[in-house]
Design a protein around this motif. Structure first.
Motif, PDB file in Angstrom:
ATOM      1  N   HIS A  55       0.833  -0.816  -0.187  1.00 48.81           N
ATOM      2  CA  HIS A  55       0.045  -0.193   0.153  1.00 48.81           C
ATOM      3  C   HIS A  55       0.972   1.440  -0.044  1.00 48.81           C
ATOM      4  N   ALA A  56       2.232   1.222   0.876  1.00 44.71           N
ATOM      5  CA  ALA A  56       2.764   2.780   0.829  1.00 44.71           C
ATOM      6  C   ALA A  56       3.593   2.588  -0.796  1.00 44.71           C
ATOM      7  N   LYS A  57       3.972   1.358  -1.472  1.00 46.94           N
ATOM      8  CA  LYS A  57       4.186   1.969  -2.575  1.00 46.94           C
ATOM      9  C   LYS A  57       3.103   2.222  -3.797  1.00 46.94           C
ATOM     10  N   LEU A  58       1.707   1.229  -3.750  1.00 44.06           N
ATOM     11  CA  LEU A  58       0.978   2.047  -4.684  1.00 44.06           C
ATOM     12  C   LEU A  58       0.270   3.859  -4.149  1.00 44.06           C
ATOM     13  N   GLN A  59      -0.053   3.582  -2.712  1.00 42.60           N
ATOM     14  CA  GLN A  59      -0.534   4.679  -2.259  1.00 42.60           C
ATOM     15  C   GLN A  59      -1.732   4.906  -3.367  1.00 42.60           C
ATOM     16  N   GLY A  60      -3.060   3.895  -3.124  1.00 41.10           N
ATOM     17  CA  GLY A  60      -4.396   4.112  -4.246  1.00 41.10           C
ATOM     18  C   GLY A  60      -5.434   2.945  -3.413  1.00 41.10           C
ATOM     19  N   THR A  61      -6.140   1.999  -4.428  1.00 36.20           N
ATOM     20  CA  THR A  61      -7.498   1.849  -3.211  1.00 36.20           C
ATOM     21  C   THR A  61      -6.750   0.745  -3.512  1.00 36.20           C
ATOM     22  N   LEU A  62      -7.814  -0.502  -3.647  1.00 35.29           N
ATOM     23  CA  LEU A  62      -7.577  -2.025  -3.605  1.00 35.29           C
ATOM     24  C   LEU A  62      -7.986  -2.007  -4.809  1.00 35.29           C
ATOM     25  N   PHE A  63      -8.189  -1.815  -6.167  1.00 38.16           N
ATOM     26  CA  PHE A  63      -8.448  -2.132  -7.387  1.00 38.16           C
ATOM     27  C   PHE A  63      -7.070  -1.569  -7.448  1.00 38.16           C
ATOM     28  N   ASP A  64      -6.072  -1.154  -7.205  1.00 44.81           N
ATOM     29  CA  ASP A  64      -4.880  -0.901  -7.858  1.00 44.81           C
ATOM     30  C   ASP A  64      -3.567  -2.248  -7.044  1.00 44.81           C
ATOM     31  N   PHE A  65      -4.057  -2.968  -6.394  1.00 47.65           N
ATOM     32  CA  PHE A  65      -3.725  -4.293  -5.815  1.00 47.65           C
ATOM     33  C   PHE A  65      -3.615  -5.550  -7.435  1.00 47.65           C
ATOM     34  N   GLY A  66      -4.947  -4.988  -7.867  1.00 49.77           N
ATOM     35  CA  GLY A  66      -5.392  -6.752  -8.995  1.00 49.77           C
ATOM     36  C   GLY A  66      -5.594  -6.091 -10.368  1.00 49.77           C
ATOM     37  N   LYS A  67      -5.254  -4.624 -10.343  1.00 47.31           N
ATOM     38  CA  LYS A  67      -5.355  -4.095 -12.050  1.00 47.31           C
ATOM     39  C   LYS A  67      -4.212  -4.859 -13.182  1.00 47.31           C
ATOM     40  N   LYS A  68      -2.874  -4.686 -12.612  1.00 46.03           N
ATOM     41  CA  LYS A  68      -2.280  -5.206 -13.479  1.00 46.03           C
ATOM     42  C   LYS A  68      -2.900  -6.923 -14.126  1.00 46.03           C
ATOM     43  N   VAL A  69      -3.770  -7.401 -12.947  1.00 40.89           N
ATOM     44  CA  VAL A  69      -4.527  -8.763 -14.042  1.00 40.89           C
ATOM     45  C   VAL A  69      -5.191  -8.169 -15.117  1.00 40.89           C
ATOM     46  N   SER A  70      -6.101  -7.615 -14.293  1.00 40.63           N
ATOM     47  CA  SER A  70      -6.953  -7.255 -14.893  1.00 40.63           C
ATOM     48  C   SER A  70      -7.853  -5.617 -15.156  1.00 40.63           C
ATOM     49  N   PRO A  71      -8.052  -4.664 -15.402  1.00 37.59           N
ATOM     50  CA  PRO A  71      -9.532  -3.930 -14.350  1.00 37.59           C
ATOM     51  C   PRO A  71     -10.904  -4.746 -14.399  1.00 37.59           C
ATOM     52  N   LEU A  72     -10.888  -5.924 -15.072  1.00 38.95           N
ATOM     53  CA  LEU A  72     -12.076  -6.233 -14.480  1.00 38.95           C
ATOM     54  C   LEU A  72     -11.974  -7.302 -13.354  1.00 38.95           C
ATOM     55  N   PHE A  73     -10.548  -7.894 -13.478  1.00 40.21           N
ATOM     56  CA  PHE A  73     -10.293  -8.843 -12.627  1.00 40.21           C
ATOM     57  C   PHE A  73     -10.883  -8.289 -11.354  1.00 40.21           C
ATOM     58  N   SER A  74      -9.800  -6.808 -10.805  1.00 42.03           N
ATOM     59  CA  SER A  74     -10.023  -6.041 -10.173  1.00 42.03           C
ATOM     60  C   SER A  74     -10.605  -5.918  -9.770  1.00 42.03           C
ATOM     61  N   SER A  75     -12.210  -5.200  -9.974  1.00 42.70           N
ATOM     62  CA  SER A  75     -13.154  -4.878  -9.905  1.00 42.70           C
ATOM     63  C   SER A  75     -14.113  -5.988  -8.932  1.00 42.70           C
ATOM     64  N   ILE A  76     -13.781  -7.265  -9.770  1.00 47.27           N
ATOM     65  CA  ILE A  76     -14.741  -8.237  -9.128  1.00 47.27           C
ATOM     66  C   ILE A  76     -13.733  -8.505  -7.957  1.00 47.27           C
ATOM     67  N   TYR A  77     -12.226  -8.259  -7.631  1.00 48.37           N
ATOM     68  CA  TYR A  77     -11.981  -9.617  -6.441  1.00 48.37           C
ATOM     69  C   TYR A  77     -12.148  -8.259  -5.162  1.00 48.37           C
ATOM     70  N   CYS A  78     -11.813  -6.707  -5.981  1.00 46.43           N
ATOM     71  CA  CYS A  78     -12.458  -5.887  -4.934  1.00 46.43           C
ATOM     72  C   CYS A  78     -13.705  -6.302  -4.359  1.00 46.43           C
ATOM     73  N   ILE A  79     -14.583  -6.451  -4.855  1.00 44.93           N
ATOM     74  CA  ILE A  79     -15.853  -6.443  -4.701  1.00 44.93           C
ATOM     75  C   ILE A  79     -16.438  -7.626  -3.283  1.00 44.93           C
ATOM     76  N   LEU A  80     -15.752  -8.679  -4.129  1.00 45.10           N
ATOM     77  CA  LEU A  80     -15.785 -10.086  -3.982  1.00 45.10           C
ATOM     78  C   LEU A  80     -14.907 -10.275  -2.275  1.00 45.10           C
ATOM     79  N   ILE A  81     -13.696  -9.290  -2.040  1.00 47.53           N
ATOM     80  CA  ILE A  81     -12.990  -8.502  -0.467  1.00 47.53           C
ATOM     81  C   ILE A  81     -14.395  -8.593   0.354  1.00 47.53           C
TER      82      ILE A  81
END
Length: 433
Positions: A61-87
């Motif tokens: 988080h210190a490196k990204l300084q964004g939201t949880l969405f930033d954790f998975g966006k490199k996989v794909s925006p769709l994956f990250s959105s689904i992952y965030c909602i699930l979490i």
């Protein structure tokens, strides 16, 4: 801008308290009790999933300084959105109500005899008040609630150890380190890291915190993470060792459910260390520890959905209210039932969360989108048999997976994920012409 010591301490205390909830207090003593002479080994395992990985999540988080969405966006925006909602749905539906259930069963009902509905309603009404006063969360938790929690914990551990006979029982755990790792799953701290880390980031952006530059925030978050991690390490090791050294002095009814065994042991230790006053101390301690965690979860969910709708405060309020209503509803279940529901969910979402945390702290030239996609996919595939095996123990897929290293301990995904990371990193480093 230089990081002020006051801001560092407030953030560190808040981070510790947002992590430290019901499971963090109840799980370690019984783990030490059952480990007996092997308590040090289960401590090492427990620290891996309950301290090391969560703090790595804070560093991410210190490196990204964004939201949880930033954790998975490199996989794909769709994956990250689904992952965030699930979490966030999982967090609101399981860990948050679990804090209310634990507070009711251990701290409220034994004293007042009230119904779980009344306890949950009052509990989440107070959570909502704190969450709606969003800009004050760090100060309220960091300055007031956490120091009190830490002092009481150190009191129980210090007096408990000094008054124990320093004699442990015989261990009834076959694989101490692995048992510690799996018990650390139940703390939800890896998921907590990605949720409360985002809460810390957003809280630092409010005007009452005098930290604005990216580098200053990164240093503040990293230092706070290490301080909070050190605190968690000390408290967990203390609780596990107290459980181990009181193993021969306190009788825990084996016919009770595991969660009630945990509560019974912790109550016995508190009374042995602090006398009859120990029961009151324990009730206050559990209530505060659970309460601060619930605040972090609900605030994190509200922050995320607020961000999806152009930072709408209306969405923030609506999400917080819905999350608290859900907490009241699910909070009617007993603590054990929530644990049973949580376990297969953890087996599914935890491996992916751990992999995302590790990938996000690696250098950019190693953790490329290609590496993210392949490693996450492999982790997902090899974690599914654990979920299926829990739901239906007798199936061919589970039998096949048992040949994988660590599969019998629900860790069959670890080696495939690690090998995939190494191989994909090596492959992508080769020029393709």
């Amino acid at each position: 801008m230089n990081i002020q010591r006051k801001e560092l301490l407030v953030t560190s205390f808040a981070l510790f308290s947002l992590f430290f909830g019901a499971g963090n207090l109840l799980l370690p003593p019984l783990l030490g009790y059952n480990a007996g002479e092997n308590w040090l080994w289960v401590t090492i395992g427990f620290m891996i999933t309950a301290v090391v990985i969560p703090i790595i999540g804070i560093l991410a988080h210190a490196k990204l300084q964004g939201t949880l969405f930033d954790f998975g966006k490199k996989v794909s925006p769709l994956f990250s959105s689904i992952y965030c909602i699930l979490i966030y749905v999982i967090s609101v539906a399981i860990p948050s109500p679990r804090t209310a259930a634990a507070t009711h069963e251990i701290a409220i009902h034994p004293i007042f005899g009230t119904s779980p509905l009344l306890t949950s309603a009052i509990y989440f009404s107070l959570v909502l008040v704190f969450v709606l006063n969003r800009s004050k969360i760090l100060n309220l938790i960091g300055k007031f609630l956490t120091p009190f929690i830490v002092i009481m914990l150190l009191l129980v551990i210090g007096i408990g150890l000094s008054s124990s006979g320093f004699t442990t029982g015989i261990s009834n755990i076959e694989t101490p380190i692995v048992s510690g790792i799996l018990e650390g799953y139940q703390t939800f701290d890896a998921i907590g890291a990605v949720v409360v880390g985002a809460v810390i980031i957003i809280s630092l952006n409010f005007k009452n915190m005098k930290v604005s530059a990216f580098d200053s925030k990164r240093r503040l978050i990293r230092k706070s993470g290490f301080i909070a991690g050190t605190g968690l390490f000390i408290i967990y090791a203390g609780l596990i060792s107290v459980g181990a050294y009181y193993g021969s002095e306190i009788e825990v009814n084996s016919e009770l459910s595991s969660d009630m065994q945990r509560a019974s042991l912790l109550r016995g230790i508190s009374i042995a260390a602090l006398g009859t006053f120990g029961n009151t101390i324990l009730s206050i301690l559990i209530s505060l520890a659970c309460f601060t965690t619930a605040i972090g979860i609900v605030a994190g969910a509200a922050d995320y959905f607020r961000g999806l709708f152009n930072k709408s405060q209306t969405v923030y309020f609506a999400t917080a209210i819905i999350a608290c209503i859900a907490g009241v509803g699910v909070g009617q279940l007993d603590f054990h039932s929530i644990i049973v529901i949580a376990y297969p969910v953890l087996l599914f979402i935890y491996p992916i969360t751990i992999v995302l945390i590790i990938l996000n702290v690696l250098p950019e030239h190693i953790a490329t989108p290609f590496v993210f996609r392949v490693v996450v996919l492999v982790t997902f595939i090899f974690s599914l048999p654990d979920v299926i095996g829990f739901i239906s123990p007798s199936n061919k897929l589970t039998d096949i997976m048992n040949y994988m290293p660590l599969a019998k301990h629900s860790l069959g995904w670890v080696l495939p994920a690690l090998l995939t990371l190494v191989i994909t990193s090596f492959v992508q480093s080769k020029p393709i012409d």
